[in-house]
Design a protein around this motif. Sequence first.
Motif, PDB file in Angstrom:
ATOM      1  N   GLY A 185       0.854  -1.257  -0.022  1.00 54.26           N
ATOM      2  CA  GLY A 185       0.062   0.092  -0.115  1.00 54.26           C
ATOM      3  C   GLY A 185       0.764   1.055   0.064  1.00 54.26           C
ATOM      4  O   GLY A 185       1.894   1.441   0.524  1.00 54.26           O
ATOM      5  N   ALA A 186       0.295   2.423  -0.516  1.00 51.50           N
ATOM      6  CA  ALA A 186       1.081   3.614  -0.719  1.00 51.50           C
ATOM      7  C   ALA A 186       1.191   3.981   0.747  1.00 51.50           C
ATOM      8  O   ALA A 186       2.348   4.801   1.049  1.00 51.50           O
ATOM      9  CB  ALA A 186       0.180   4.738  -1.465  1.00 51.50           C
ATOM     10  N   ARG A 187       0.208   3.960   1.759  1.00 51.02           N
ATOM     11  CA  ARG A 187       0.612   4.333   3.285  1.00 51.02           C
ATOM     12  C   ARG A 187       1.609   3.756   3.908  1.00 51.02           C
ATOM     13  O   ARG A 187       2.131   4.023   4.479  1.00 51.02           O
ATOM     14  CB  ARG A 187      -0.950   4.206   3.812  1.00 51.02           C
ATOM     15  CG  ARG A 187      -0.759   4.449   5.366  1.00 51.02           C
ATOM     16  CD  ARG A 187      -0.509   6.130   5.485  1.00 51.02           C
ATOM     17  NE  ARG A 187      -0.539   6.219   6.915  1.00 51.02           N
ATOM     18  CZ  ARG A 187       0.725   6.619   7.581  1.00 51.02           C
ATOM     19  NH1 ARG A 187       1.834   6.596   7.196  1.00 51.02           N
ATOM     20  NH2 ARG A 187       0.418   6.923   8.955  1.00 51.02           N
ATOM     21  N   THR A 188       1.738   2.262   3.552  1.00 54.30           N
ATOM     22  CA  THR A 188       2.925   1.577   4.016  1.00 54.30           C
ATOM     23  C   THR A 188       4.089   1.955   3.573  1.00 54.30           C
ATOM     24  O   THR A 188       5.095   2.228   4.333  1.00 54.30           O
ATOM     25  CB  THR A 188       2.545   0.051   3.527  1.00 54.30           C
ATOM     26  OG1 THR A 188       1.333  -0.452   4.123  1.00 54.30           O
ATOM     27  CG2 THR A 188       3.785  -0.826   4.154  1.00 54.30           C
ATOM     28  N   LEU A 189       4.246   2.268   2.196  1.00 55.00           N
ATOM     29  CA  LEU A 189       5.386   2.815   1.730  1.00 55.00           C
ATOM     30  C   LEU A 189       5.879   4.298   2.445  1.00 55.00           C
ATOM     31  O   LEU A 189       6.960   4.439   2.784  1.00 55.00           O
ATOM     32  CB  LEU A 189       5.372   3.137   0.324  1.00 55.00           C
ATOM     33  CG  LEU A 189       6.680   3.428  -0.380  1.00 55.00           C
ATOM     34  CD1 LEU A 189       7.936   2.768  -0.260  1.00 55.00           C
ATOM     35  CD2 LEU A 189       6.435   3.637  -1.933  1.00 55.00           C
ATOM     36  N   TYR A 190       4.805   5.111   2.567  1.00 55.62           N
ATOM     37  CA  TYR A 190       4.774   6.263   3.341  1.00 55.62           C
ATOM     38  C   TYR A 190       5.724   6.080   4.527  1.00 55.62           C
ATOM     39  O   TYR A 190       6.454   6.716   4.922  1.00 55.62           O
ATOM     40  CB  TYR A 190       3.647   6.949   3.168  1.00 55.62           C
ATOM     41  CG  TYR A 190       3.626   8.609   4.204  1.00 55.62           C
ATOM     42  CD1 TYR A 190       4.411   9.597   3.823  1.00 55.62           C
ATOM     43  CD2 TYR A 190       3.279   8.482   5.655  1.00 55.62           C
ATOM     44  CE1 TYR A 190       4.636  10.675   4.356  1.00 55.62           C
ATOM     45  CE2 TYR A 190       3.378   9.361   6.413  1.00 55.62           C
ATOM     46  CZ  TYR A 190       4.139  10.297   5.680  1.00 55.62           C
ATOM     47  OH  TYR A 190       4.336  11.790   6.493  1.00 55.62           O
ATOM     48  N   ALA A 191       4.752   5.012   5.434  1.00 56.26           N
ATOM     49  CA  ALA A 191       5.417   4.880   6.626  1.00 56.26           C
ATOM     50  C   ALA A 191       6.833   4.448   6.912  1.00 56.26           C
ATOM     51  O   ALA A 191       7.548   4.809   7.498  1.00 56.26           O
ATOM     52  CB  ALA A 191       4.539   3.850   7.445  1.00 56.26           C
ATOM     53  N   LEU A 192       7.403   3.843   5.664  1.00 57.56           N
ATOM     54  CA  LEU A 192       8.495   3.277   5.801  1.00 57.56           C
ATOM     55  C   LEU A 192       9.619   4.410   5.376  1.00 57.56           C
ATOM     56  O   LEU A 192      10.439   4.468   5.955  1.00 57.56           O
ATOM     57  CB  LEU A 192       8.966   2.204   4.411  1.00 57.56           C
ATOM     58  CG  LEU A 192      10.163   1.886   4.057  1.00 57.56           C
ATOM     59  CD1 LEU A 192      11.002   0.881   5.413  1.00 57.56           C
ATOM     60  CD2 LEU A 192      10.294   1.274   2.660  1.00 57.56           C
ATOM     61  N   GLU A 193       9.313   5.234   4.362  1.00 58.69           N
ATOM     62  CA  GLU A 193      10.064   6.302   3.933  1.00 58.69           C
ATOM     63  C   GLU A 193      10.282   7.270   4.963  1.00 58.69           C
ATOM     64  O   GLU A 193      11.260   8.045   4.943  1.00 58.69           O
ATOM     65  CB  GLU A 193       9.419   7.136   2.794  1.00 58.69           C
ATOM     66  CG  GLU A 193       9.523   6.325   1.555  1.00 58.69           C
ATOM     67  CD  GLU A 193       8.966   6.892   0.387  1.00 58.69           C
ATOM     68  OE1 GLU A 193       9.148   6.586  -0.962  1.00 58.69           O
ATOM     69  OE2 GLU A 193       8.088   7.899   0.396  1.00 58.69           O
ATOM     70  N   VAL A 194       9.273   7.685   5.767  1.00 58.46           N
ATOM     71  CA  VAL A 194       9.391   8.539   7.057  1.00 58.46           C
ATOM     72  C   VAL A 194       9.796   7.987   8.484  1.00 58.46           C
ATOM     73  O   VAL A 194       9.988   8.676   9.296  1.00 58.46           O
ATOM     74  CB  VAL A 194       8.131   9.099   7.202  1.00 58.46           C
ATOM     75  CG1 VAL A 194       7.803  10.120   5.935  1.00 58.46           C
ATOM     76  CG2 VAL A 194       7.054   8.516   7.805  1.00 58.46           C
ATOM     77  N   GLY A 195      10.132   6.565   8.141  1.00 54.95           N
ATOM     78  CA  GLY A 195      10.762   5.819   9.713  1.00 54.95           C
ATOM     79  C   GLY A 195       9.730   5.654  10.502  1.00 54.95           C
ATOM     80  O   GLY A 195       9.939   5.350  11.501  1.00 54.95           O
ATOM     81  N   GLU A 196       8.512   5.423  10.169  1.00 52.39           N
ATOM     82  CA  GLU A 196       7.263   4.855  11.228  1.00 52.39           C
ATOM     83  C   GLU A 196       7.091   3.785  11.026  1.00 52.39           C
ATOM     84  O   GLU A 196       6.273   3.038  11.937  1.00 52.39           O
ATOM     85  CB  GLU A 196       6.135   5.749  10.675  1.00 52.39           C
ATOM     86  CG  GLU A 196       6.098   7.397  10.894  1.00 52.39           C
ATOM     87  CD  GLU A 196       4.660   7.856  10.360  1.00 52.39           C
ATOM     88  OE1 GLU A 196       3.824   7.178   9.812  1.00 52.39           O
ATOM     89  OE2 GLU A 196       4.567   9.079  10.746  1.00 52.39           O
ATOM     90  N   SER A 197       7.640   2.778  10.347  1.00 51.74           N
ATOM     91  CA  SER A 197       7.553   1.491  10.173  1.00 51.74           C
ATOM     92  C   SER A 197       8.687   0.726  10.570  1.00 51.74           C
ATOM     93  O   SER A 197       9.630   0.433  10.035  1.00 51.74           O
ATOM     94  CB  SER A 197       7.028   1.119   8.633  1.00 51.74           C
ATOM     95  OG  SER A 197       7.196  -0.301   8.461  1.00 51.74           O
ATOM     96  N   GLU A 198       8.286   0.162  11.770  1.00 55.73           N
ATOM     97  CA  GLU A 198       9.400  -0.619  12.253  1.00 55.73           C
ATOM     98  C   GLU A 198       9.464  -2.073  11.936  1.00 55.73           C
ATOM     99  O   GLU A 198      10.680  -2.879  12.010  1.00 55.73           O
ATOM    100  CB  GLU A 198       9.145  -0.703  13.933  1.00 55.73           C
ATOM    101  CG  GLU A 198       9.433   0.543  14.552  1.00 55.73           C
ATOM    102  CD  GLU A 198      10.980   1.058  14.600  1.00 55.73           C
ATOM    103  OE1 GLU A 198      11.596   0.257  14.693  1.00 55.73           O
ATOM    104  OE2 GLU A 198      10.998   2.435  14.425  1.00 55.73           O
ATOM    105  N   ASN A 199       8.491  -2.619  11.450  1.00 52.76           N
ATOM    106  CA  ASN A 199       8.111  -4.257  10.940  1.00 52.76           C
ATOM    107  C   ASN A 199       7.972  -4.095   9.523  1.00 52.76           C
ATOM    108  O   ASN A 199       7.108  -4.864   9.314  1.00 52.76           O
ATOM    109  CB  ASN A 199       7.387  -4.730  11.891  1.00 52.76           C
ATOM    110  CG  ASN A 199       7.498  -4.806  13.477  1.00 52.76           C
ATOM    111  OD1 ASN A 199       8.622  -5.251  13.720  1.00 52.76           O
ATOM    112  ND2 ASN A 199       6.626  -4.190  14.417  1.00 52.76           N
TER     113      ASN A 199
END
Length: 108
Positions: A35-49
């Motif tokens: 998902g685009a939201r998942t990619l956004y979370a990765l790009e801004v460092g919000e996705s730890e897993n």
Amino acid sequence: MGRVLTTEMAGSIIRRVREERSMSRAELARKAGIGARTLYALEVGESENFGLGNYLKLLEILGLSLSVDVDGHTEGIAASTTNTPELPVLELADIWKNPLGGKSHGSK
């Protein structure tokens, strides 16, 4: 070359290269099957897993590879079998330069 020590740093590499390739977040997410939201979370460092498999998939789509330092020896892990010599080598110092001055992308 510097070390990637945080998920924010890893994500900013994806964002920087995606933008340099003139690829939208939605386009990269679609190609990677996330998902685009998942990619956004990765790009801004919000996705730890996020998962190494997904990260390697993004690297492959962007034409990048990953290397790992094992006991002082760098071991290359190809994310793509189509890597070509003309692909740029990105130094971390260049990735986090802020052309507007002030704090870099990795600073808080």
